[in-house]
Design a protein around this motif. Structure first.
Motif, PDB file in Angstrom:
ATOM      1  N   ILE A   6      15.627  -0.184  -2.725  1.00 50.25           N
ATOM      2  CA  ILE A   6      16.201   0.592  -1.741  1.00 50.25           C
ATOM      3  C   ILE A   6      14.811   1.198  -1.092  1.00 50.25           C
ATOM      4  CG2 ILE A   6      17.448   2.767  -1.140  1.00 50.25           C
ATOM      5  CD1 ILE A   6      19.006   2.105  -3.732  1.00 50.25           C
ATOM      6  N   ASP A   7      14.871   1.176   0.344  1.00 48.43           N
ATOM      7  CA  ASP A   7      13.825   1.554   1.207  1.00 48.43           C
ATOM      8  C   ASP A   7      13.749   3.078   0.982  1.00 48.43           C
ATOM      9  OD1 ASP A   7      12.062   2.386   3.221  1.00 48.43           O
ATOM     10  OD2 ASP A   7      12.597   0.833   4.327  1.00 48.43           O
ATOM     11  N   VAL A  65      15.063   5.526   3.424  1.00 47.65           N
ATOM     12  CA  VAL A  65      16.866   5.824   3.437  1.00 47.65           C
ATOM     13  C   VAL A  65      16.799   6.947   2.018  1.00 47.65           C
ATOM     14  CG1 VAL A  65      18.952   4.559   2.746  1.00 47.65           C
ATOM     15  CG2 VAL A  65      17.213   3.225   4.172  1.00 47.65           C
ATOM     16  N   LEU A 115      25.450   4.734   7.536  1.00 45.43           N
ATOM     17  CA  LEU A 115      24.855   4.693   6.031  1.00 45.43           C
ATOM     18  C   LEU A 115      25.805   4.230   5.304  1.00 45.43           C
ATOM     19  CD1 LEU A 115      22.331   5.755   4.438  1.00 45.43           C
ATOM     20  CD2 LEU A 115      23.544   7.795   4.301  1.00 45.43           C
ATOM     21  N   LYS A 116      25.296   3.066   4.504  1.00 45.53           N
ATOM     22  CA  LYS A 116      25.883   2.489   3.493  1.00 45.53           C
ATOM     23  C   LYS A 116      25.613   3.408   2.333  1.00 45.53           C
ATOM     24  CE  LYS A 116      26.303  -2.217   5.224  1.00 45.53           C
ATOM     25  NZ  LYS A 116      26.387  -3.525   4.845  1.00 45.53           N
ATOM     26  N   ILE A 169      22.120   3.473   0.271  1.00 46.49           N
ATOM     27  CA  ILE A 169      21.619   2.106   0.021  1.00 46.49           C
ATOM     28  C   ILE A 169      20.817   1.652   1.206  1.00 46.49           C
ATOM     29  CG2 ILE A 169      22.438  -0.312  -0.373  1.00 46.49           C
ATOM     30  CD1 ILE A 169      23.064   1.540  -2.510  1.00 46.49           C
ATOM     31  N   GLU A 170      21.436   1.680   2.566  1.00 44.94           N
ATOM     32  CA  GLU A 170      20.807   1.202   3.594  1.00 44.94           C
ATOM     33  C   GLU A 170      21.519   1.629   5.018  1.00 44.94           C
ATOM     34  OE1 GLU A 170      20.796  -3.161   4.095  1.00 44.94           O
ATOM     35  OE2 GLU A 170      22.922  -3.255   4.077  1.00 44.94           O
ATOM     36  N   ASP A 190      23.104   0.365   8.436  1.00 44.27           N
ATOM     37  CA  ASP A 190      23.799  -0.842   8.488  1.00 44.27           C
ATOM     38  C   ASP A 190      22.873  -1.491   9.559  1.00 44.27           C
ATOM     39  OD1 ASP A 190      25.617  -2.782   9.677  1.00 44.27           O
ATOM     40  OD2 ASP A 190      27.350  -1.665   9.256  1.00 44.27           O
ATOM     41  N   PRO A 191      22.672  -2.857   9.219  1.00 44.73           N
ATOM     42  CA  PRO A 191      21.772  -3.806  10.295  1.00 44.73           C
ATOM     43  C   PRO A 191      22.350  -3.850  11.625  1.00 44.73           C
ATOM     44  CG  PRO A 191      22.027  -4.756   7.983  1.00 44.73           C
ATOM     45  CD  PRO A 191      22.950  -3.542   8.370  1.00 44.73           C
TER      46      PRO A 191
END
Length: 578
Positions: free
Chosen positions: A76-77, A80, A107-108, A97-98, A100-101
């Motif tokens: 996980i970044d 984030v 936000l997931k 988690i991330e 969404d690209p």
């Protein structure tokens, strides 16, 4: 599925009943249990055996139209992670988690309870992003919180404590300051250090005073790994806090001290044995972590193969005599001993143990704690135990001739005695008993079986790398020279195993049942070499042979095998094919 504001909360229990996975009676039973223990309902249902984790995940993801995320090994970044405050992450049991690209406004969020509308709304307000829930297991979320937020929180607490100490006038070592330590951030820091160790599967935590700072290391799968370092000024606070909760004397800084802490982490009880030792730069603390339920494992979890399991059962089936489990500190002797006791624990036998300390409580077994201050030594306790009509006696460790003598007398007079010794091999265990003052003919008569053991690290199944065995390794591994190419594995490293290449450990065993022939050889005062030679003739596998089997089966590496016995040593005098 997006969770919007004001959406009606659906209950997990209703979803599972609607799918026919559980009955209403099972739900009510689980809800009552959940009230007692806390935690998520899904976890409680799995723990009670009403539903498997796999089915729970499948049903919830299908019914709710959301994805499942296995957090073990997920990267996980940090950006984030910083979006959601640690207090919210802990309160709601969630992990960002991330982003969404495909949509930077989403936000997931991994959630133990994906239907918790309040959690989604609060996090949406704080981050100013729309929340997309994903299902994750509560235990994995707790581990991830410890991994990603724990160190930062501990560092923050350490900095707060350092500043607080800097503001106090006078000597940093002042005892009055130490007494006020309970109200300082150091309480949080020590809690984080211990919880971090538990969540990273550490067996020991080392807090060390170096010349310029404090180093914290965890022993994970037998290897030490540095996890944190702090300013030296906070050492006094950390040590004082540990002394307070461990029941030690905070004013005593010149003598070694021992203590004990019981702590609950993620609803599991852990026993922490503490040892504090004065060093040139300050006091060093080592904490040994033991799960209350971690020592009592089923036989299948120890790492026996079929033949070894049959041998183990055969040794335990002796009605009287001494069974010895041997190996260095941290080789898993206690686990084997407790497993043996659990196997022997029947209604028609009286089992009494004498231990220092009692490491795990087993229902139906009478356990006695050694207390040297009260003259309750192993020998004194054993004398009393023999008057308690025991069938089976467990002695935590045979440390001296007196204890050895009483144990042998108990074995000869019709009791089954199980105990441990610190020796390197099964054969040398017999000679160690004789060195303690036991006559060789009595040792031959009393000892019915010896299990020598070590632990080797298991290769991570996700990233282990295959390679062909080299010619010079064939003799070590007991592989005939004319055999076709044999594949073995090497460690690599991935997020799942924290880049170590290993995950978990497995036992390696050398089992020596004492036959009539061996009894005669021991009684004649034979050396360890002669005893071992006869045991090998009778089919005993040495520790190196056992480790070699694990290498050939792809469970561990050659490097781990070589830690057991020096690499230059031959596998055995005889040609033994695995």
């Amino acid at each position: 599925m997006r969770l919007g504001m004001g959406r009606k909360k659906i209950r997990i229990g209703d979803v599972l009943i609607a799918a026919g996975a559980i009955t209403d009676e099972q739900l009510q039973e689980a809800l009552a249990k959940q009230k007692e223990t806390g935690g998520m309902l899904g976890n409680t249902l799995v723990d009670m055996g009403f539903i498997s984790q796999e089915i729970l995940i499948t049903l919830l993801t299908q019914q709710l139209g959301i994805d499942y995320i296995p957090l073990k090994g997920a990267k996980i970044d940090e950006k984030v992670l910083r979006l959601v405050p640690e207090s919210m992450v802990t309160k709601y049991k969630v992990i960002p988690i991330e982003i969404d690209p495909d949509n930077p406004n989403i936000l997931k969020l991994a959630m133990a309870d994906p239907m918790d509308i309040n959690a989604a709304d609060d996090i949406s307000l704080v981050t100013n992003l729309q929340v997309e829930p994903m299902l994750a297991m509560e235990a994995e979320i707790s581990d991830a919180i410890g991994k990603y937020y724990g160190s930062a929180q501990a560092m923050e607490a350490a900095e707060m404590y350092r500043q607080e100490q800097a503001n106090i006038l006078g000597d940093e070592e002042d005892e009055e300051n130490n007494e006020e330590v309970d109200n300082s951030p150091v309480v949080l820091l020590v809690k984080q250090i211990i919880e971090g160790g538990v969540r990273q599967r550490a067996s020991d935590i080392h807090i060390e005073a170096l010349e310029t700072g404090v180093r914290v290391r965890y022993r994970i799968d037998g290897a030490l790994k540095q996890v944190m370092s702090y300013d030296l000024s906070i050492l006094a606070g950390i040590t004082a806090r540990i002394k307070i909760i461990g029941g030690m004397d905070i004013a005593e800084k010149r003598k070694p001290q021992d203590g004990r802490i019981t702590i609950m982490v993620d609803r599991r009880e852990f026993d922490v044995r503490v040892s504090i030792l004065p060093t040139v730069y300050g006091e060093k603390t080592v904490m040994r972590l033991t799960s209350k339920d971690g020592l009592t494992k089923p036989k299948s979890a120890l790492g026996f193969d079929t033949e070894q399991e049959a041998l183990f059962d055969d040794i335990l089936s002796n009605p009287h005599g001494i069974i010895l489990v041997t190996g260095p500190t941290g080789s898993g002797k206690s686990t084997t001993l407790y497993t043996a006791l659990s196997e022997l624990n029947k209604e028609d036998v009286n089992i009494i143990t004498v231990e220092d300390p009692v490491e795990a409580n087993i229902l139906g077994i009478n356990q006695v704690q050694v207390n040297n201050k009260a003259d309750m030594t192993f020998a004194a306790a054993l004398r009393s135990i023999l008057r308690q009509d025991p069938d089976i006696i467990m002695i935590g460790e045979i440390r001296d001739g007196e204890t050895a003598s009483i144990a042998v007398q108990a074995a000869i007079t019709g009791h089954l005695v199980v105990s441990t010794l610190h020796t390197n091999s099964a054969a040398s265990t017999i000679t160690r008993l004789i060195d303690m003052g036991i006559e060789s003919y009595i040792a031959g008569d009393a000892v019915v079986g010896v299990i020598a053991q070590r632990l080797v690290r298991r290769l991570c199944t996700n990233c282990k790398v295959p390679r062909l065995v080299e010619d010079e390794e064939r003799e070590q591994l007991g592989i005939p020279k004319d055999e076709e190419d044999v594949v073995i594995y090497e460690p690599s490293g991935c997020p799942l195993c924290n880049e170590t290449g290993y995950s978990g450990r497995i036992g390696v065993y050398e089992m020596m049942p004492v036959s009539r022939t061996l009894q005669t050889i021991i009684a004649s005062g034979a050396t360890a070499d002669k005893i071992e030679k006869q045991a090998l003739k009778e089919g005993m596998l040495t520790l190196r042979m056992g480790a070699a089997k694990h290498v050939v089966n792809g469970i561990t590496s050659v490097a781990e095998m070589n830690k057991i016995v020096h690499s230059s040593a031959a596998i055995a005098a005889e040609d033994v094919e695995l």
